[in-house]
Motif scaffolding. Structure first.
Motif, short mmCIF file in Angstrom:
data_model
loop_
_atom_site.label_atom_id
_atom_site.label_comp_id
_atom_site.label_asym_id
_atom_site.label_seq_id
_atom_site.Cartn_x
_atom_site.Cartn_y
_atom_site.Cartn_z
N PHE A 53 -15.89 20.42 -11.11
CA PHE A 53 -16.78 21.28 -11.90
C PHE A 53 -17.93 20.44 -12.44
CE2 PHE A 53 -12.70 23.53 -12.34
CZ PHE A 53 -13.09 24.80 -11.96
N GLN A 54 -19.11 21.05 -12.50
CA GLN A 54 -20.27 20.38 -13.08
C GLN A 54 -21.10 21.38 -13.86
OE1 GLN A 54 -22.69 18.23 -10.31
NE2 GLN A 54 -24.21 17.63 -11.83
N THR A 55 -21.41 21.05 -15.12
CA THR A 55 -22.26 21.92 -15.95
C THR A 55 -23.70 21.84 -15.47
OG1 THR A 55 -20.80 21.59 -17.85
CG2 THR A 55 -23.02 22.40 -18.30
N VAL A 56 -24.39 22.99 -15.46
CA VAL A 56 -25.77 23.07 -14.97
C VAL A 56 -26.68 23.49 -16.11
CG1 VAL A 56 -27.33 24.17 -13.32
CG2 VAL A 56 -24.96 23.68 -12.67
N LEU A 57 -27.76 22.76 -16.30
CA LEU A 57 -28.71 23.05 -17.38
C LEU A 57 -29.63 24.20 -16.98
CD1 LEU A 57 -29.81 22.00 -20.15
CD2 LEU A 57 -31.49 20.70 -18.83
N LEU A 58 -29.72 25.21 -17.84
CA LEU A 58 -30.65 26.33 -17.65
C LEU A 58 -31.68 26.29 -18.76
CD1 LEU A 58 -28.31 29.32 -16.69
CD2 LEU A 58 -29.73 27.94 -15.16
N GLY A 59 -32.95 26.16 -18.40
CA GLY A 59 -33.97 26.08 -19.44
C GLY A 59 -33.82 24.80 -20.24
N LYS A 60 -33.84 24.92 -21.55
CA LYS A 60 -33.79 23.76 -22.42
C LYS A 60 -32.38 23.42 -22.89
CE LYS A 60 -38.46 24.58 -24.20
NZ LYS A 60 -39.30 24.80 -25.40
N THR A 61 -31.41 24.25 -22.53
CA THR A 61 -30.05 24.03 -23.03
C THR A 61 -29.03 24.33 -21.96
OG1 THR A 61 -28.41 24.76 -24.66
CG2 THR A 61 -30.02 26.38 -23.95
N ALA A 62 -27.86 23.71 -22.09
CA ALA A 62 -26.77 23.95 -21.15
C ALA A 62 -25.79 25.00 -21.65
CB ALA A 62 -26.03 22.64 -20.88
N LEU B 41 -29.44 32.88 -8.07
CA LEU B 41 -30.26 33.26 -9.22
C LEU B 41 -29.33 33.46 -10.40
CD1 LEU B 41 -32.66 35.88 -7.58
CD2 LEU B 41 -33.23 33.54 -8.25
N ALA B 42 -29.69 32.88 -11.53
CA ALA B 42 -28.91 33.03 -12.77
C ALA B 42 -29.84 33.51 -13.86
CB ALA B 42 -28.26 31.70 -13.16
N TRP B 43 -29.34 34.43 -14.69
CA TRP B 43 -30.21 34.86 -15.79
C TRP B 43 -29.50 34.84 -17.12
CZ3 TRP B 43 -28.14 39.11 -13.06
CH2 TRP B 43 -27.65 40.17 -13.82
N THR B 44 -30.29 34.51 -18.15
CA THR B 44 -29.86 34.54 -19.54
C THR B 44 -30.81 35.49 -20.28
OG1 THR B 44 -31.33 32.76 -20.29
CG2 THR B 44 -29.21 32.10 -19.31
N GLU C 6 -33.03 34.51 -22.10
CA GLU C 6 -34.31 33.83 -22.18
C GLU C 6 -35.08 33.82 -20.87
OE1 GLU C 6 -31.43 32.28 -23.47
OE2 GLU C 6 -31.97 33.23 -25.38
N GLY C 7 -34.38 33.89 -19.72
CA GLY C 7 -35.12 33.79 -18.48
C GLY C 7 -34.24 33.87 -17.24
N LEU C 8 -34.93 33.94 -16.08
CA LEU C 8 -34.28 33.98 -14.78
C LEU C 8 -34.56 32.65 -14.09
CD1 LEU C 8 -32.85 35.72 -12.52
CD2 LEU C 8 -35.16 36.35 -11.78
N TYR C 9 -33.53 32.08 -13.43
CA TYR C 9 -33.66 30.76 -12.85
C TYR C 9 -33.11 30.74 -11.42
CZ TYR C 9 -34.08 29.66 -17.80
OH TYR C 9 -34.45 29.64 -19.11
N ARG C 10 -33.81 29.99 -10.56
CA ARG C 10 -33.31 29.70 -9.22
C ARG C 10 -32.63 28.35 -9.26
NH1 ARG C 10 -34.41 27.14 -4.41
NH2 ARG C 10 -34.06 28.37 -2.51
N VAL C 11 -31.39 28.31 -8.83
CA VAL C 11 -30.59 27.08 -8.96
C VAL C 11 -30.04 26.69 -7.60
CG1 VAL C 11 -28.69 25.97 -10.19
CG2 VAL C 11 -29.90 27.89 -11.26
N ASP C 12 -30.19 25.42 -7.24
CA ASP C 12 -29.53 24.88 -6.06
C ASP C 12 -28.98 23.50 -6.40
OD1 ASP C 12 -31.67 23.10 -5.93
OD2 ASP C 12 -32.73 24.29 -4.42
N ALA D 57 -37.50 27.88 -13.05
CA ALA D 57 -37.68 29.17 -13.71
C ALA D 57 -38.42 30.13 -12.78
CB ALA D 57 -38.47 28.99 -15.00
N VAL D 58 -37.97 31.39 -12.77
CA VAL D 58 -38.59 32.43 -11.95
C VAL D 58 -39.36 33.37 -12.88
CG1 VAL D 58 -38.18 34.35 -10.37
CG2 VAL D 58 -36.75 32.30 -10.24
N LYS D 59 -40.64 33.54 -12.62
CA LYS D 59 -41.45 34.39 -13.47
C LYS D 59 -41.20 35.86 -13.16
CE LYS D 59 -45.23 31.11 -14.19
NZ LYS D 59 -46.70 30.88 -14.07
N LEU D 60 -41.07 36.65 -14.23
CA LEU D 60 -40.88 38.09 -14.10
C LEU D 60 -41.90 38.81 -14.98
CD1 LEU D 60 -36.99 38.48 -14.27
CD2 LEU D 60 -38.43 38.66 -12.25
N PRO D 61 -42.30 40.02 -14.60
CA PRO D 61 -43.29 40.76 -15.40
C PRO D 61 -42.65 41.52 -16.56
CG PRO D 61 -42.76 42.00 -13.43
CD PRO D 61 -41.99 40.71 -13.33
#
Length: 293
Positions: free
Chosen positions: A62-71, A88-91, A93-99, A105-109
């Motif tokens: 297992f490995q923790t992945v940082l999203l935005g400014k916090t994990a 794609l992961a979303w919180t 605060e935002g939507l993120y593309r993770v590999d 960060a993925v921009k949304l309208p």
């Protein structure tokens, strides 16, 4: 690897066909808290999103992945994104593309604070339900908006059809609008599944158990038919066509019309509610509970 993974409000569990294992003492703190979504990418990596953030599982680690400014931002949902080892992961605060290499960060309208469900169709477009409408996003821009009061969930069927629900009614996208479908199951539902034979299953999340709509008829399955509880929260179809049902009274499998039940004697926590079921590419089944991992 053939395992079934299950996410619960108390953490992550895995089923190998005979026994369940929890991960309360393994790796990332993400797997020890509430699990919202599980998804496996095309490369075989399992991604776990929940109350304590995002984690990946590959090659037994297992490995923790940082999203935005916090994990530790709670993850609202996860989606596979096209081909390759990415999601794609979303919180809130935002939507993120993770590999494996980076998080972008993925921009949304639109803000994500009010979003209730996101799904991606076979063309890569995002379908987003926010309680008042379903919005279609293509390449970061709004392509279409479908007004749909109380829209809470979106479902993309294997044949490409798009469905939406408000917890009481089911709608199907017919090009220019969503059309309400004839009654196909329980009066209220918290999940919709369309199986490989195009039968519609619903989990009531209340007093009606589960339902199956096939050949124009609705079949109700509850405690009288062998379901552990009429308060069913999730229905999942595995590769063999068996149905797995998570209820507030335990986990069950429906095989050729017969229910089998998994309990504390099989290694599961006792007296727990099951909210999430997942099968990884090696056919291991995983399940998650409300309060026991």
């Amino acid at each position: 690897d053939g395992f079934l993974w299950i996410g619960t409000n108390g953490g992550l569990a895995r089923f190998d066909g005979l026994h369940f294992r929890s991960f309360l003492h393994d790796g990332s703190a993400v797997v020890r808290h509430g699990i919202a979504r599980l998804v496996v990418d095309e490369g075989g990596t399992l991604w776990i999103g929940g109350a304590a953030g995002l984690a990946s599982y590959r090659q037994g680690r297992f490995q923790t992945v940082l999203l935005g400014k916090t994990a530790t931002s709670p993850v609202e949902g996860l989606l596979r994104c096209g081909k390759g080892s990415c999601i794609l992961a979303w919180t809130k605060e935002g939507l993120y593309r993770v590999d494996k290499q980076a998080t972008t960060a993925v921009k949304l309208p639109m803000p994500l604070s009010g979003v209730l469900d996101i799904q991606q169709d076979r063309f890569g477009k995002l379908w987003i339900a926010d309680g008042s409408r379903v919005e279609v996003i293509a390449e970061g821009k709004t392509e279409r908006v479908y007004p749909l009061p109380n829209a809470k969930l979106v479902f993309v069927a294997a044949d490409g059809d798009i469905f939406a629900g408000d917890g009481h009614r089911l709608f199907r996208c017919e090009g220019s609008s969503f059309a309400q479908q004839p009654k196909q199951g329980t009066e209220e539902f918290v999940q919709v599944l369309i199986d490989r034979e195009q039968h519609v299953w619903m989990a009531s999340g209340g007093l009606e158990g589960i339902s199956r709509f096939a050949d124009g008829k609705v079949e109700m399955l509850g405690v009288r038919q062998g379901l552990a509880s009429n308060d069913a929260r999730v229905v999942f179809e595995d590769r063999s066509g068996d149905m797995w049902i998570g209820t507030i009274s335990g986990l069950q499998r429906l095989h050729q019309g017969r229910f089998s039940r998994f309990t504390g004697q099989d290694g599961l926590p006792r007296h727990s509610q099951y909210d999430s079921i997942f099968e990884d590419r090696d056919q291991t089944m995983w399940t998650g509970t409300l309060d026991a991992g």
